[in-house]
Design an enzyme around this catalytic site. Structure first.
Site, PDB file in Angstrom:
ATOM      1  N   GLY A   1       0.817  -1.219   0.000  1.00 51.24           N
ATOM      2  CA  GLY A   1       0.000   0.000   0.000  1.00 51.24           C
ATOM      3  C   GLY A   1       0.842   1.256   0.000  1.00 51.24           C
TER       4      GLY A   1
ATOM      5  N   ARG B   1       3.998   5.949   1.828  1.00 49.39           N
ATOM      6  CA  ARG B   1       4.533   7.321   1.859  1.00 49.39           C
ATOM      7  C   ARG B   1       3.966   8.116   0.690  1.00 49.39           C
ATOM      8  NH1 ARG B   1      10.623   6.707  -0.550  1.00 49.39           N
ATOM      9  NH2 ARG B   1      10.113   4.932  -1.842  1.00 49.39           N
TER      10      ARG B   1
ATOM     11  N   GLY C   1       6.771   7.625   6.298  1.00 50.53           N
ATOM     12  CA  GLY C   1       5.902   8.285   5.312  1.00 50.53           C
ATOM     13  C   GLY C   1       6.529   9.496   4.657  1.00 50.53           C
TER      14      GLY C   1
ATOM     15  N   ASP D   1       4.545  -4.370  -7.523  1.00 49.09           N
ATOM     16  CA  ASP D   1       3.903  -3.159  -6.998  1.00 49.09           C
ATOM     17  C   ASP D   1       4.480  -1.907  -7.658  1.00 49.09           C
ATOM     18  OD1 ASP D   1       6.167  -4.166  -5.382  1.00 49.09           O
ATOM     19  OD2 ASP D   1       5.999  -2.240  -4.371  1.00 49.09           O
TER      20      ASP D   1
END
Ligand code: AMP
Ligand code: MG
Length: 496
Positions: A85, A88, A121, A247
């Site tokens: 997911g 950041r 992040g 990803d």
């Protein structure tokens, strides 16, 4: 201010997580891509740099933004991770650009999200500048890629091996749906989720496929075709992505996630720059094989939608995977044929001719970009006929790039004989496909080092230079040159 028209936020809750950017202390604008903003119809003409910094750091949310982090999974270096997911990255929303294409606007490094795991992040200045430069270099080269809209210093430090200046990168993408987004639902056995996502992707990226007999098979085939084409284009400019995890591969066919990516200097097909790619999984030459492997992972996700009969579904998927290899070969041949001046019907032996040059380049440690550009000059000099000195100089300049150069010398008569059978003007074609300039590693490093010391001018110059790589511009001659030995960058690093 931004004409938001958000669609991803309308998907079921399991697709994303609402999250606000975390305000930063002292946002300072590094760079704003005004021409891109105009294409996106963002109304920012009146905004001063302080206002732009506030918006693009995430401190001020433009009205209509529905910030969210997208859920996805992925194979990282071959190992499946069910939940990655946006750790950041925060999607602000979508706008429809002046050509009618829907584009995501995303802040990268704007604070933690529910997917951050142990990460902060945040992003450091170096990787932000690298992504800015390489995104715009790809755009300049005409290769599908996400774009750079802005970069902002946060005025805060980020802890990596040392404390580094923090920054936010603002990315524009046709979408951020990845192969890993499909894997996220498939791994949970959530076929409804996979179907919802597939329908979304068809609607957004491949609307013509709604009419296909089997739209989901057509989707797999279309994504596969775009990836095969994309990777052939990468190879054509000596690009090594560096982290082709599932990803990091979009279903739109845009290049995404410029972490440890790099362009080749001297040609070596097994070249790897990324510090984390110890096995060379994502080496230059391995990229098409990995592209196909990634498409196989997408195929696995889509199997339940392809056919109620599992055997038939597998057979259909295998057909697509087989076609990937053929498509890549055809795309590769087309890209490299053009690079040596062949635009007409392919002939038996064209592939061998290209390989002969590549083999000479490998053995002669020739610079990838300069070799093709010098060959272009030679084609132009040959065609111009009259002046023998110009021709001899062009030939000498080409051969000087090889050490040893005997293979390159043997290539030239074969190449000239082949071009004699071409109708068009080879040199003019070659100038359009062989860039004079790429975002060279040592220049990116130089721009980052200077920026860390407060001098943004090398970054500015490099961004300006890569925007128009096919034109010889004397003011950027220094940037076209290969690194001297002591300037050579051997390793590149991820942003994390
Ligand atoms: P990447 O290396 O950018 O492809 O990222 C791989 C995964 O790690 C993604 O899920 C990212 O969101 C996550 N990630 C990378 N860097 C950070 C960070 N500084 N904080 C939180 N998550 C991160
Ligand atoms: Mg990524």
């Amino acid at each position: 201010m931004f004409p938001f028209d958000n669609s991803y936020a309308r998907l079921p809750e399991k697709f994303h997580s609402a999250v606000y950017p975390e305000a930063v202390k002292g946002p300072v604008l590094i760079k704003f891509n005004a021409p891109l903003a105009k294409k996106l119809k963002l109304d920012l003409d009146e905004a001063d740099t302080a206002r732009l910094a506030a918006i693009f750091s995430g401190n001020v949310l433009p009205p209509g933004a529905e910030p969210l982090a997208m859920a996805y999974a992925g194979h990282q270096f071959g190992n499946f991770v069910p939940r990655l997911g946006d750790g950041r990255a925060i999607l602000l929303g979508e706008v429809v650009d002046e050509t009618g294409v829907r584009r995501d606007i995303q802040l990268k490094g704007a604070g933690p999200t529910p997917f951050s795991r142990r990460g902060d992040g945040r992003a450091a200045l170096g990787p932000v500048l690298r992504e800015y430069i390489v995104s715009e270099a790809m755009a300049g080269l005409g290769i599908p890629a996400t774009r750079a809209l802005a970069a902002v210093l946060t005025g805060e430090g980020v802890q990596r091996e040392t404390v580094l200046p923090g920054a936010v990168f603002v990315r524009v993408a046709a979408s951020h749906v990845r192969i890993g987004t499909f894997q996220y639902f498939a791994a949970q056995g959530d076929t409804d989720g996979v179907r919802t996502l597939a329908d979304y992707v068809i609607e957004r990226h491949y609307p013509a496929l709604k009419q296909a007999d089997n739209p989901y098979l057509a989707l797999l085939d279309a994504v596969s075709a775009r990836q095969a084409e994309l990777i052939a284009r990468w190879l054509g400019v000596g690009f090594i992505h560096g982290v082709m995890n599932t990803d990091n591969m979009t279903v739109s066919g845009e290049t995404i996630d410029f972490g440890p990516c790099a362009f080749l200097d001297d040609y070596d097909p097994m070249k790897v720059f990324s510090s984390i790619d110890q096995q060379g999984r994502y080496a230059y030459r391995n990229q098409p094989g990995i592209g196909q492997w990634n498409i196989a992972r997408l195929a696995e996700c889509l199997l339940p939608l392809l056919d109620a009969d599992e055997e038939k579904a597998v057979e259909a998927a295998n057909g697509v995977l087989k076609a990937f290899g053929e498509r890549f070969q055809a795309a590769w041949l087309s890209v490299f044929s053009q690079k040596i001046g062949i635009a007409g019907a392919p002939e038996e032996g064209d592939g061998e001719l290209i390989q002969a040059l590549l083999s000479a380049m490998h053995e002669g440690r020739a610079d990838f970009t300069l070799t093709f550009r010098r060959l272009t000059k030679l084609a132009l000099a040959d065609a111009q006929g009259g002046d023998e000195k110009v021709r001899l100089d062009a030939e000498a300049s080409f051969l000087e790039g090889f050490a040893p150069w005997d293979k390159a010398e043997r290539f030239l008569p074969l190449w000239r004989a082949r071009l004699a059978r071409e109708a068009g003007d080879a040199g003019t074609l070659m100038r359009r496909v062989n860039p004079a300039l790429i975002a060279r590693n040592h220049r990116i490093e130089e721009a980052i080092v200077a920026a860390m010391a407060g001098d943004l001018s090398p970054f500015e110059t490099l961004v300006a230079a890569v925007a128009d790589p096919y034109t010889d511009r004397p003011e950027f001659t220094a940037l076209t040159q290969a690194p001297r030995d002591e300037e050579r960058v051997l390793r590149t690093f991820c942003g994390t």
